[in-house]
Design a protein around this motif. Sequence first.
Motif, PDB file in Angstrom:
ATOM      1  N   ARG A  37      52.698  55.161  38.173  1.00 57.08           N
ATOM      2  CA  ARG A  37      52.521  54.150  39.216  1.00 57.08           C
ATOM      3  C   ARG A  37      51.046  53.938  39.523  1.00 57.08           C
ATOM      4  NH1 ARG A  37      51.447  53.868  44.281  1.00 57.08           N
ATOM      5  NH2 ARG A  37      51.349  56.132  44.529  1.00 57.08           N
ATOM      6  N   ILE A  38      50.293  55.038  39.651  1.00 54.44           N
ATOM      7  CA  ILE A  38      48.852  54.941  39.924  1.00 54.44           C
ATOM      8  C   ILE A  38      48.148  54.241  38.769  1.00 54.44           C
ATOM      9  CG2 ILE A  38      46.745  56.293  40.219  1.00 54.44           C
ATOM     10  CD1 ILE A  38      48.447  58.376  41.693  1.00 54.44           C
ATOM     11  N   ARG A  39      48.613  54.570  37.565  1.00 54.15           N
ATOM     12  CA  ARG A  39      48.004  53.968  36.367  1.00 54.15           C
ATOM     13  C   ARG A  39      48.193  52.447  36.347  1.00 54.15           C
ATOM     14  NH1 ARG A  39      50.374  55.520  30.505  1.00 54.15           N
ATOM     15  NH2 ARG A  39      49.135  54.153  29.196  1.00 54.15           N
ATOM     16  N   VAL A  40      49.394  51.981  36.731  1.00 50.68           N
ATOM     17  CA  VAL A  40      49.648  50.541  36.752  1.00 50.68           C
ATOM     18  C   VAL A  40      48.885  49.876  37.892  1.00 50.68           C
ATOM     19  CG1 VAL A  40      51.414  48.772  37.048  1.00 50.68           C
ATOM     20  CG2 VAL A  40      51.896  50.780  35.648  1.00 50.68           C
ATOM     21  N   ASP A  41      48.847  50.533  39.059  1.00 52.63           N
ATOM     22  CA  ASP A  41      48.106  49.972  40.195  1.00 52.63           C
ATOM     23  C   ASP A  41      46.633  49.778  39.845  1.00 52.63           C
ATOM     24  OD1 ASP A  41      49.989  51.738  42.782  1.00 52.63           O
ATOM     25  OD2 ASP A  41      50.309  49.784  41.836  1.00 52.63           O
ATOM     26  N   ASP A  42      46.042  50.775  39.173  1.00 49.64           N
ATOM     27  CA  ASP A  42      44.639  50.663  38.756  1.00 49.64           C
ATOM     28  C   ASP A  42      44.469  49.537  37.756  1.00 49.64           C
ATOM     29  OD1 ASP A  42      44.053  54.272  38.766  1.00 49.64           O
ATOM     30  OD2 ASP A  42      44.003  52.796  40.397  1.00 49.64           O
ATOM     31  N   TRP A  43      45.441  49.438  36.849  1.00 51.09           N
ATOM     32  CA  TRP A  43      45.403  48.384  35.821  1.00 51.09           C
ATOM     33  C   TRP A  43      45.457  46.991  36.467  1.00 51.09           C
ATOM     34  CZ3 TRP A  43      49.710  45.246  34.117  1.00 51.09           C
ATOM     35  CH2 TRP A  43      49.476  44.559  32.937  1.00 51.09           C
ATOM     36  N   LEU A  44      46.267  46.835  37.532  1.00 53.49           N
ATOM     37  CA  LEU A  44      46.358  45.553  38.225  1.00 53.49           C
ATOM     38  C   LEU A  44      45.064  45.211  38.953  1.00 53.49           C
ATOM     39  CD1 LEU A  44      49.971  45.835  39.717  1.00 53.49           C
ATOM     40  CD2 LEU A  44      49.221  44.255  37.944  1.00 53.49           C
ATOM     41  N   ARG A  45      44.440  46.208  39.566  1.00 51.54           N
ATOM     42  CA  ARG A  45      43.204  45.950  40.318  1.00 51.54           C
ATOM     43  C   ARG A  45      42.049  45.549  39.410  1.00 51.54           C
ATOM     44  NH1 ARG A  45      45.111  50.227  43.689  1.00 51.54           N
ATOM     45  NH2 ARG A  45      44.062  51.784  42.377  1.00 51.54           N
ATOM     46  N   ASP A  46      42.078  46.012  38.153  1.00 49.07           N
ATOM     47  CA  ASP A  46      40.978  45.714  37.237  1.00 49.07           C
ATOM     48  C   ASP A  46      40.897  44.236  36.883  1.00 49.07           C
ATOM     49  OD1 ASP A  46      41.193  48.816  35.319  1.00 49.07           O
ATOM     50  OD2 ASP A  46      40.165  48.317  37.205  1.00 49.07           O
ATOM     51  N   ASN A  65      49.976  38.281  36.884  1.00 50.11           N
ATOM     52  CA  ASN A  65      50.814  37.224  36.344  1.00 50.11           C
ATOM     53  C   ASN A  65      51.679  37.755  35.210  1.00 50.11           C
ATOM     54  OD1 ASN A  65      51.752  34.566  36.196  1.00 50.11           O
ATOM     55  ND2 ASN A  65      50.347  34.089  34.544  1.00 50.11           N
ATOM     56  N   VAL A  66      51.077  38.577  34.362  1.00 43.91           N
ATOM     57  CA  VAL A  66      51.830  39.184  33.261  1.00 43.91           C
ATOM     58  C   VAL A  66      52.958  40.049  33.810  1.00 43.91           C
ATOM     59  CG1 VAL A  66      51.696  40.796  31.324  1.00 43.91           C
ATOM     60  CG2 VAL A  66      49.871  39.135  31.673  1.00 43.91           C
ATOM     61  N   LEU A  67      52.640  40.835  34.868  1.00 44.36           N
ATOM     62  CA  LEU A  67      53.646  41.719  35.457  1.00 44.36           C
ATOM     63  C   LEU A  67      54.794  40.901  36.057  1.00 44.36           C
ATOM     64  CD1 LEU A  67      54.365  44.659  36.128  1.00 44.36           C
ATOM     65  CD2 LEU A  67      53.205  44.353  38.308  1.00 44.36           C
ATOM     66  N   LEU A  68      54.444  39.810  36.737  1.00 44.76           N
ATOM     67  CA  LEU A  68      55.474  38.966  37.328  1.00 44.76           C
ATOM     68  C   LEU A  68      56.323  38.302  36.260  1.00 44.76           C
ATOM     69  CD1 LEU A  68      53.475  37.379  40.261  1.00 44.76           C
ATOM     70  CD2 LEU A  68      55.484  38.831  40.455  1.00 44.76           C
ATOM     71  N   LYS A 113      52.905  40.622  47.386  1.00 49.21           N
ATOM     72  CA  LYS A 113      52.613  39.983  48.671  1.00 49.21           C
ATOM     73  C   LYS A 113      51.776  40.898  49.551  1.00 49.21           C
ATOM     74  CE  LYS A 113      56.500  36.778  49.092  1.00 49.21           C
ATOM     75  NZ  LYS A 113      57.723  36.441  49.839  1.00 49.21           N
ATOM     76  N   LEU A 114      52.052  42.184  49.479  1.00 46.56           N
ATOM     77  CA  LEU A 114      51.285  43.130  50.271  1.00 46.56           C
ATOM     78  C   LEU A 114      49.815  43.107  49.870  1.00 46.56           C
ATOM     79  CD1 LEU A 114      53.750  46.167  50.394  1.00 46.56           C
ATOM     80  CD2 LEU A 114      53.219  44.541  52.217  1.00 46.56           C
ATOM     81  N   SER A 115      49.539  42.718  48.636  1.00 48.98           N
ATOM     82  CA  SER A 115      48.160  42.617  48.148  1.00 48.98           C
ATOM     83  C   SER A 115      47.549  41.257  48.448  1.00 48.98           C
ATOM     84  CB  SER A 115      48.116  42.879  46.634  1.00 48.98           C
ATOM     85  OG  SER A 115      48.632  44.146  46.341  1.00 48.98           O
ATOM     86  N   GLN A 116      48.343  40.384  49.128  1.00 51.29           N
ATOM     87  CA  GLN A 116      47.888  39.052  49.545  1.00 51.29           C
ATOM     88  C   GLN A 116      47.462  38.204  48.355  1.00 51.29           C
ATOM     89  OE1 GLN A 116      44.858  39.707  52.494  1.00 51.29           O
ATOM     90  NE2 GLN A 116      46.313  40.275  54.086  1.00 51.29           N
ATOM     91  N   ARG A 117      48.268  38.257  47.296  1.00 48.98           N
ATOM     92  CA  ARG A 117      47.983  37.416  46.133  1.00 48.98           C
ATOM     93  C   ARG A 117      49.171  36.496  45.907  1.00 48.98           C
ATOM     94  NH1 ARG A 117      45.569  42.679  43.365  1.00 48.98           N
ATOM     95  NH2 ARG A 117      43.397  42.363  43.866  1.00 48.98           N
ATOM     96  N   LYS A 118      49.444  35.636  46.871  1.00 44.40           N
ATOM     97  CA  LYS A 118      50.628  34.790  46.845  1.00 44.40           C
ATOM     98  C   LYS A 118      50.571  33.712  45.756  1.00 44.40           C
ATOM     99  CE  LYS A 118      51.534  35.403  51.770  1.00 44.40           C
ATOM    100  NZ  LYS A 118      51.712  34.722  53.074  1.00 44.40           N
ATOM    101  N   TYR A 119      49.375  33.411  45.325  1.00 43.36           N
ATOM    102  CA  TYR A 119      49.248  32.348  44.328  1.00 43.36           C
ATOM    103  C   TYR A 119      50.016  32.678  43.060  1.00 43.36           C
ATOM    104  CZ  TYR A 119      47.088  29.515  40.689  1.00 43.36           C
ATOM    105  OH  TYR A 119      46.882  28.672  39.634  1.00 43.36           O
ATOM    106  N   TRP A 120      49.929  33.951  42.635  1.00 42.43           N
ATOM    107  CA  TRP A 120      50.589  34.333  41.387  1.00 42.43           C
ATOM    108  C   TRP A 120      52.101  34.410  41.550  1.00 42.43           C
ATOM    109  CZ3 TRP A 120      47.645  33.320  37.686  1.00 42.43           C
ATOM    110  CH2 TRP A 120      46.265  33.519  37.787  1.00 42.43           C
ATOM    111  N   ILE A 121      52.562  34.643  42.778  1.00 38.57           N
ATOM    112  CA  ILE A 121      53.999  34.658  43.013  1.00 38.57           C
ATOM    113  C   ILE A 121      54.575  33.258  42.804  1.00 38.57           C
ATOM    114  CG2 ILE A 121      55.791  35.037  44.747  1.00 38.57           C
ATOM    115  CD1 ILE A 121      54.016  37.172  45.965  1.00 38.57           C
ATOM    116  N   ASN A 122      53.848  32.253  43.319  1.00 32.50           N
ATOM    117  CA  ASN A 122      54.304  30.874  43.130  1.00 32.50           C
ATOM    118  C   ASN A 122      54.365  30.518  41.652  1.00 32.50           C
ATOM    119  OD1 ASN A 122      54.479  30.480  45.899  1.00 32.50           O
ATOM    120  ND2 ASN A 122      52.362  29.805  46.085  1.00 32.50           N
ATOM    121  N   ARG A 123      53.377  31.010  40.911  1.00 31.96           N
ATOM    122  CA  ARG A 123      53.389  30.777  39.470  1.00 31.96           C
ATOM    123  C   ARG A 123      54.596  31.434  38.813  1.00 31.96           C
ATOM    124  NH1 ARG A 123      48.518  29.846  36.897  1.00 31.96           N
ATOM    125  NH2 ARG A 123      49.801  29.912  35.001  1.00 31.96           N
TER     126      ARG A 123
END
Length: 352
Positions: free
Chosen positions: A31-40, A46-49, A81-91
Amino acid sequence: MEKENRHIISNEPDETVLLKYISETASEEERIRVDDWLRDDEDRENVLLQLAAIDHALRTKERIASRNPLDAFSKVKRRIKLSQRKYWINRAYLVAACFLGVLILSTAISYWKQKEIGGETQIVTVQANAGIRTHFNLPDGTVAYLNSGSVLSYPLHYDKKERRVTLTGEAYFKVVHNPEQPFIVSVANDRMRVKVLGTEFNLQSYKNENIVQTTLVCGSVNIETVRKGDIVSNIKLKPSERAVYDISSGSVSIATVNTEYDTAWKEGRLMFKDMPIPQVLKKLSYFYNVRFDVKDSVINTYRFTGTFENKLLSQILDYLKISSQIDYTIKQMTSDDSSGIQNETVILKKMR
């Protein structure tokens, strides 16, 4: 040197880890590994979604009932959403029902690996899930339609002299014309190749079958039979011709046909005209991911005519029952499919 994109040699999370992250079965370290990967890189969200959307769209009703992929997809959206990146959710909503996401994900991961590995050729492999048909664009713009359970592999970047792909199963190709770079489909462990410059054709070559069928819709194709790496015959097809290659004997027979009967599957239709029941059952088996168990051999002597569009298997079996006096029983899967693709069994008997 060719390298399948499914083998990951870096510290970035592979598809398995991402799926575990989505379903909340990942370990704390993963989980930590994926979270770090997302922040980078925010593009990775978008890929994850997309992967979460694919996980939702491709599951069967049985999987939905037991594993609830919709809930997993919703949890991923809430986490973003908790990361406040709603734009990618709409995508993500735009691709929730799009099976092309499989190709997008494979291509994205291949691109990241290629930057690390250097000049190695990256191979993208796309498989249509059992019971599902899909289509996508190849790197040159050629459109490939895959029938249920079929697999197509191709390089992320074509060789300068040719556009070579490998098929197991059934596919329909709309090939972009390029006389300087022939499009070649290799099948049956490269014992046969279909070579074209630009055309539309259907190709069927299932694993463990000795028959390869090529049906030309328009343009022209060359059928090359190969033995020990050497081309032993070269046959040119004309539109509305079907070539049947017998791998065991090495013979090729050609007949003029109505191409619609061989290509209707890509539109979700099944068409049979005075077709022997064994061939009908084979088409149904691939289309619906089922296995047939014929209890009365006389059934194999029957012939069948009918056209079905977006019908359930049970509806077609009901028609068989009425028109041919064939009774049927569907034996549901009883084991978990996590160990591989499972097939329902349809038992056929002559009505008494």
